[in-house]
Design a protein around this motif. Structure first.
Motif, short mmCIF file in Angstrom:
data_model
loop_
_atom_site.label_atom_id
_atom_site.label_comp_id
_atom_site.label_asym_id
_atom_site.label_seq_id
_atom_site.Cartn_x
_atom_site.Cartn_y
_atom_site.Cartn_z
N VAL A 60 0.85 -1.20 0.00
CA VAL A 60 0.00 0.00 0.00
C VAL A 60 0.88 1.25 0.00
O VAL A 60 0.60 2.23 -0.71
CB VAL A 60 -0.97 -0.02 1.20
N GLY A 61 1.96 1.22 0.77
CA GLY A 61 2.88 2.36 0.81
C GLY A 61 3.53 2.63 -0.53
O GLY A 61 3.71 3.79 -0.92
N LEU A 62 3.89 1.57 -1.25
CA LEU A 62 4.45 1.77 -2.60
C LEU A 62 3.44 2.47 -3.50
O LEU A 62 3.80 3.38 -4.26
CB LEU A 62 4.86 0.43 -3.21
N LEU A 63 2.19 2.05 -3.43
CA LEU A 63 1.16 2.68 -4.25
C LEU A 63 0.90 4.12 -3.81
O LEU A 63 0.71 5.01 -4.65
CB LEU A 63 -0.13 1.86 -4.21
N ALA A 64 0.93 4.37 -2.51
CA ALA A 64 0.77 5.73 -2.00
C ALA A 64 1.91 6.62 -2.47
O ALA A 64 1.75 7.83 -2.61
CB ALA A 64 0.69 5.72 -0.48
N GLY A 65 3.06 6.01 -2.74
CA GLY A 65 4.21 6.75 -3.23
C GLY A 65 4.00 7.44 -4.56
O GLY A 65 4.72 8.37 -4.90
N GLY A 72 6.43 6.29 -0.61
CA GLY A 72 6.88 5.19 -1.46
C GLY A 72 8.32 4.80 -1.17
O GLY A 72 8.65 3.61 -1.12
N THR A 73 9.16 5.80 -0.96
CA THR A 73 10.56 5.52 -0.65
C THR A 73 10.68 4.80 0.70
O THR A 73 11.44 3.83 0.83
CB THR A 73 11.37 6.83 -0.62
N LEU A 74 9.92 5.26 1.68
CA LEU A 74 9.94 4.60 2.98
C LEU A 74 9.39 3.19 2.91
O LEU A 74 9.93 2.26 3.54
CB LEU A 74 9.16 5.44 4.00
N ALA A 75 8.35 2.99 2.12
CA ALA A 75 7.77 1.65 1.96
C ALA A 75 8.77 0.71 1.29
O ALA A 75 8.93 -0.44 1.73
CB ALA A 75 6.48 1.72 1.15
N ALA A 76 9.42 1.18 0.25
CA ALA A 76 10.42 0.34 -0.44
C ALA A 76 11.56 0.01 0.51
O ALA A 76 12.03 -1.14 0.55
CB ALA A 76 10.94 1.05 -1.68
N GLY A 78 11.39 -0.16 3.79
CA GLY A 78 10.86 -1.13 4.75
C GLY A 78 10.78 -2.53 4.17
O GLY A 78 11.11 -3.51 4.84
N LEU A 79 10.36 -2.64 2.91
CA LEU A 79 10.29 -3.96 2.28
C LEU A 79 11.67 -4.56 2.08
O LEU A 79 11.86 -5.77 2.28
CB LEU A 79 9.54 -3.86 0.94
N VAL A 80 12.64 -3.75 1.72
CA VAL A 80 14.01 -4.27 1.59
C VAL A 80 14.50 -4.79 2.95
O VAL A 80 15.07 -5.88 3.04
CB VAL A 80 14.97 -3.20 1.02
N LEU A 81 14.25 -4.04 4.00
CA LEU A 81 14.65 -4.50 5.34
C LEU A 81 13.88 -5.76 5.74
O LEU A 81 14.47 -6.70 6.30
CB LEU A 81 14.42 -3.38 6.37
N TYR A 82 12.60 -5.79 5.44
CA TYR A 82 11.79 -6.97 5.76
C TYR A 82 12.37 -8.21 5.07
O TYR A 82 12.59 -9.25 5.72
CB TYR A 82 10.35 -6.76 5.30
N PHE A 83 12.61 -8.11 3.77
CA PHE A 83 13.08 -9.28 3.03
C PHE A 83 14.54 -9.61 3.35
O PHE A 83 14.95 -10.76 3.22
CB PHE A 83 12.82 -9.13 1.54
N THR A 84 15.31 -8.63 3.81
CA THR A 84 16.65 -8.93 4.32
C THR A 84 16.52 -9.82 5.56
O THR A 84 17.26 -10.80 5.71
CB THR A 84 17.42 -7.64 4.65
N TYR A 105 11.48 -11.59 -3.99
CA TYR A 105 10.53 -10.55 -3.56
C TYR A 105 11.23 -9.25 -3.21
O TYR A 105 10.64 -8.17 -3.31
CB TYR A 105 9.70 -11.05 -2.36
N MET A 106 12.48 -9.34 -2.79
CA MET A 106 13.24 -8.13 -2.44
C MET A 106 13.67 -7.36 -3.68
O MET A 106 13.72 -6.12 -3.67
CB MET A 106 14.48 -8.49 -1.62
N ALA A 107 13.99 -8.04 -4.75
CA ALA A 107 14.56 -7.40 -5.94
C ALA A 107 13.74 -6.23 -6.47
O ALA A 107 14.30 -5.17 -6.74
CB ALA A 107 14.79 -8.46 -7.03
N PRO A 108 12.42 -6.35 -6.63
CA PRO A 108 11.67 -5.20 -7.14
C PRO A 108 11.69 -4.00 -6.18
O PRO A 108 11.70 -2.86 -6.61
CB PRO A 108 10.24 -5.70 -7.33
N ALA A 109 11.71 -4.27 -4.87
CA ALA A 109 11.78 -3.17 -3.90
C ALA A 109 13.12 -2.45 -4.00
O ALA A 109 13.18 -1.22 -3.94
CB ALA A 109 11.55 -3.68 -2.48
N VAL A 110 14.19 -3.22 -4.21
CA VAL A 110 15.52 -2.61 -4.42
C VAL A 110 15.49 -1.78 -5.70
O VAL A 110 16.02 -0.66 -5.75
CB VAL A 110 16.62 -3.70 -4.48
N ALA A 111 14.87 -2.33 -6.74
CA ALA A 111 14.79 -1.61 -8.01
C ALA A 111 14.00 -0.30 -7.86
O ALA A 111 14.38 0.72 -8.46
CB ALA A 111 14.16 -2.49 -9.08
N VAL A 112 12.95 -0.31 -7.06
CA VAL A 112 12.19 0.91 -6.82
C VAL A 112 13.11 1.97 -6.22
O VAL A 112 13.12 3.12 -6.65
CB VAL A 112 10.96 0.65 -5.90
#
Length: 116
Positions: A60-65, A72-76, A78-84, A105-112
């Motif tokens: 949802v945060g990515l979409l809000a970005g 969106g930056t904070l969501a991405a 957070g997802l990178v940290l989550y998947f780490t 699952y982490m790769a697209p968040a890193v790409a963002v």
């Protein structure tokens, strides 16, 4: 908003949001292909709802970005940290053959983050 983002950034963000959302809903719905490995890795069942909710919130945060770029930056991030953390959990469980899944699952968040 969309006009300020490249087409690549929009597509990658949508893919990242879909993947994180799918993963989160899968945990919340107790899909066997997700929760059986969680149990095998030793992740307490009491954490599962929070973990699923964190992934959904990241999506949802990515979409809000699209409307509030900092969200969106904070969501991405957070997802990178989550998947780490997920990678570390899989490695600690010595399930080396499963490391590719959280990385996928982490790769697209890193790409963002790289495209912001």
């Amino acid at each position: 908003m969309f006009a300020e983002m490249s087409t690549t950034a929009v597509v990658v963000t949508l893919v990242a949001a879909f993947m994180a959302g799918f993963s989160g809903v899968s945990v919340l719905a107790r899909a066997a292909f997700v929760v059986e490995p969680l149990a095998a890795y030793g992740v307490p069942r009491a954490w599962w709802n929070r973990l699923g909710a964190a992934k959904v919130a990241g999506a949802v945060g990515l979409l809000a970005g699209f409307f509030l770029p900092v969200v969106g930056t904070l969501a991405a991030t957070g997802l990178v940290l989550y998947f780490t953390g997920a990678v570390i959990t899989v490695l600690r469980a010595r399930s080396y053959g499963h490391v590719a899944f959280p990385l996928m699952y982490m790769a697209p968040a890193v790409a963002v983050l790289a495209l912001v």
